[in-house]
Design an enzyme around this catalytic site. Structure first.
Site, short mmCIF file in Angstrom:
data_model
loop_
_atom_site.label_atom_id
_atom_site.label_comp_id
_atom_site.label_asym_id
_atom_site.label_seq_id
_atom_site.Cartn_x
_atom_site.Cartn_y
_atom_site.Cartn_z
N GLY A 10 2.70 1.41 129.48
CA GLY A 10 3.98 2.16 129.34
C GLY A 10 4.00 2.90 127.76
N ASP A 31 0.68 -3.96 134.78
CA ASP A 31 1.57 -2.94 135.11
C ASP A 31 1.84 -2.72 136.57
OD1 ASP A 31 2.62 -0.88 132.38
OD2 ASP A 31 3.14 -0.68 134.62
N LEU A 33 2.82 0.36 137.54
CA LEU A 33 2.82 1.57 137.32
C LEU A 33 4.14 2.60 137.73
CD1 LEU A 33 -1.12 2.15 138.01
CD2 LEU A 33 0.19 2.13 135.81
N ASP A 58 3.11 -6.81 139.91
CA ASP A 58 4.45 -6.52 139.84
C ASP A 58 5.38 -7.89 139.19
OD1 ASP A 58 6.83 -4.56 141.34
OD2 ASP A 58 7.56 -6.32 140.23
N SER A 124 16.20 -5.55 122.71
CA SER A 124 17.02 -4.25 122.20
C SER A 124 18.25 -4.69 121.63
CB SER A 124 17.28 -3.83 123.66
OG SER A 124 17.89 -2.52 123.33
N TYR A 148 22.16 -3.57 131.79
CA TYR A 148 20.78 -3.48 131.26
C TYR A 148 20.91 -4.59 129.88
CZ TYR A 148 17.24 -2.03 127.77
OH TYR A 148 16.19 -2.34 126.87
N LYS A 152 19.05 -8.28 128.78
CA LYS A 152 18.44 -8.84 127.64
C LYS A 152 18.99 -9.94 127.02
CE LYS A 152 15.33 -5.46 127.70
NZ LYS A 152 13.96 -5.78 127.69
N LEU A 199 17.26 10.89 123.45
CA LEU A 199 17.62 12.08 122.91
C LEU A 199 16.33 12.73 122.52
CD1 LEU A 199 19.38 14.00 121.29
CD2 LEU A 199 18.97 12.51 119.29
N ARG A 291 29.58 10.07 125.67
CA ARG A 291 28.74 9.05 126.78
C ARG A 291 29.39 7.73 126.68
NH1 ARG A 291 22.43 8.55 126.86
NH2 ARG A 291 22.86 7.35 124.75
C1 WQD Z 1 20.71 8.42 120.84
C2 WQD Z 1 21.94 9.24 120.55
C3 WQD Z 1 23.53 9.73 122.13
C4 WQD Z 1 20.81 11.90 124.62
C5 WQD Z 1 19.23 3.92 124.13
C6 WQD Z 1 19.35 2.17 124.91
C7 WQD Z 1 18.58 1.04 123.95
C8 WQD Z 1 17.11 1.58 124.02
C9 WQD Z 1 16.97 2.94 123.18
C10 WQD Z 1 15.78 0.60 125.28
C11 WQD Z 1 23.42 8.76 121.03
C12 WQD Z 1 22.83 10.93 121.75
C13 WQD Z 1 21.28 11.28 123.61
C14 WQD Z 1 21.52 13.19 124.88
C15 WQD Z 1 22.93 12.89 123.00
N1 WQD Z 1 16.34 1.74 125.21
N2 WQD Z 1 22.33 11.71 122.98
N3 WQD Z 1 22.19 13.60 124.23
O1 WQD Z 1 21.70 5.00 123.51
O2 WQD Z 1 21.06 4.86 121.20
O3 WQD Z 1 19.76 3.54 122.90
O4 WQD Z 1 17.69 3.77 124.29
O5 WQD Z 1 15.81 -0.33 125.04
O6 WQD Z 1 18.42 0.02 124.63
O7 WQD Z 1 20.68 1.83 124.70
O8 WQD Z 1 19.54 6.23 122.61
O9 WQD Z 1 18.20 8.36 122.84
O10 WQD Z 1 20.03 7.49 124.67
O11 WQD Z 1 20.85 8.18 122.08
O12 WQD Z 1 23.83 13.51 122.34
O13 WQD Z 1 20.75 13.97 125.88
O14 WQD Z 1 21.71 10.61 120.92
O15 WQD Z 1 25.11 9.85 122.33
O16 WQD Z 1 24.37 9.13 119.83
P1 WQD Z 1 20.60 4.96 122.53
P2 WQD Z 1 19.67 7.58 123.09
#
Ligand code: WQD
Length: 337
Positions: A10, A31, A33, A58, A124, A148, A152, A199, A291
């Site tokens: 991954g 993994d 996959l 798995d 996390s 989720y 954890k 993001l 969100r």
């Molecule tokens: C980041 C910021 C959104 C997408 C998550 C999990 C965490 C870890 C990382 C696994 C926030 C904003 C996002 C978009 C946006 N994953 N955003 N538009 O939520 O902080 O963390 O991913 O371990 O456990 O909770 O990350 O990248 O989703 O969001 O505006 O299309 O970007 O609101 O402020 P997040 P994210």
């Protein structure tokens, strides 16, 4: 050391395999996959010039786990394998509890049966919940705000009880903030299945033309520009944090928890504008509603890992985005498989 890396094919797994091999360790990937690719591992092997065997299996198959551990005879296990989409976990909680909790119990049972009792667990920052207690410290109260995150916390508690019951175990729990970026070679990177929920991979797909525009989830937060602030950490800093944690786990017993973050926060609009500047591509966006479950601000107090592991995240947000763009622009369709 010989290290079995579950989820080794991954995003975090491939980068950590590169860092482990670069530090002189031998790695084997386990993994299924389901959200990763052989190609990612093949490229990781090429980068270091060392073959990474893949055992396809798995977490929900205890026999496959025992066979993998018996065949590998690892000195330690780095456990990434699991499901990680916050939104999906609310829609399919049983799948998340099965894979992330029962799957980890299967792994721990197989390890114990074969006297392998060193493990690094991928936790996390989501375990801190959407609280405003920043910077987050390892002794802060934990609060699950989605299934989720609950998985954890549950696995962290299982590991705490295991270490308290049996001093032969040595356990490192790593709480990741927001891993982003890619190996500077541009050969390995993040290749999410379907539409990215995070993001940076979404912004990268807008910059490369795979998505039309970014939906910014709210600009009415009490932050520098109203958009969410997060502690983005370069995936190679995160990978190197695993190498440092492995050395500590190999030298001690009991259980320890460390934040892997930079201690610095950046807003959504800062990320979008920096990505547009570095890629020299338009990154159109629109402001939409918040969100559900999102915190306004989340960033780490990384001092415990700095003090106890001798590890610090050194790469800044610009380097994270430069490396992500190099991966995204040279692999517009990811690994393509
Ligand atoms: C980041 C910021 C959104 C997408 C998550 C999990 C965490 C870890 C990382 C696994 C926030 C904003 C996002 C978009 C946006 N994953 N955003 N538009 O939520 O902080 O963390 O991913 O371990 O456990 O909770 O990350 O990248 O989703 O969001 O505006 O299309 O970007 O609101 O402020 P997040 P994210």
């Amino acid at each position: 050391m010989r290290v079995l890396v579950t989820g080794g094919a991954g995003y975090l797994g491939t980068h950590t395999c590169v860092a482990l091999m670069s530090a002189g360790h031998t790695v084997v990937a386990f993994d299924n996959l389901s959200n990763s690719s052989r190609e990612g591992l093949r490229r990781a092997s090429q980068l270091v010039g060392q073959h990474v065997p893949l055992i396809e299996g798995d977490l929900l198959d205890p026999a496959a786990l025992e066979e993998a551990i018996h065949a590998t005879q690892p000195d330690a296990v780095v456990h990434f394998a699991g499901l990680k989409a916050v939104g999906e976990s609310s829609a399919r909680p049983l799948r998340y509890f099965d894979t992330n909790v029962s799957g980890t119990l299967n792994l721990l049972g197989a390890m114990d049966a074969l006297s392998v009792r060193r493990i690094i667990f991928s936790s996390s920052a989501t375990v801190y919940g959407a609280t405003e207690a920043v910077p987050a410290r390892e002794d802060h109260a934990l609060l699950a705000t989605n299934p989720y995150g609950r998985t954890k916390i549950m696995v962290e508690e299982i590991l705490q009880d295991l270490a308290a019951a049996d001093r032969r175990w040595s356990i490192g729990i790593l709480r990741y903030f927001n891993p982003v970026g890619a190996h500077p070679s541009g050969k390995v990177g993040e290749d999410p299945r379907g539409v990215p929920s995070n993001l940076v991979p979404f912004v990268g797909q807008v910059a490369v033309g795979r998505q039309k525009m970014v939906s910014v989830y709210g600009d009415d937060y009490p932050t520098i520009d109203g958009t969410g602030v997060r502690d983005y950490i370069h995936v190679m800093d995160l990978a190197e944090g695993h190498v440092a944690a492995l050395a500590r786990v190999a030298a001690t017993s009991g259980v320890n928890v460390w934040n892997l973050g930079t201690g610095r926060g950046h807003s959504v609009l800062e990320v979008i504008n920096t990505y547009a500047d570095i890629s020299r591509q338009p990154v159109p966006y629109r402001i939409v509603g918040r969100r559900p479950g999102d915190a306004a601000v989340s960033y780490a107090d990384p001092s415990k890992a700095e003090r106890e592991l001798g590890w610090t995240a050194s790469r800044e947000i610009a380097e994270m985005i430069e490396d992500h763009w190099r991966w995204q622009s040279t692999n517009p369709d990811g690994y393509g498989d």
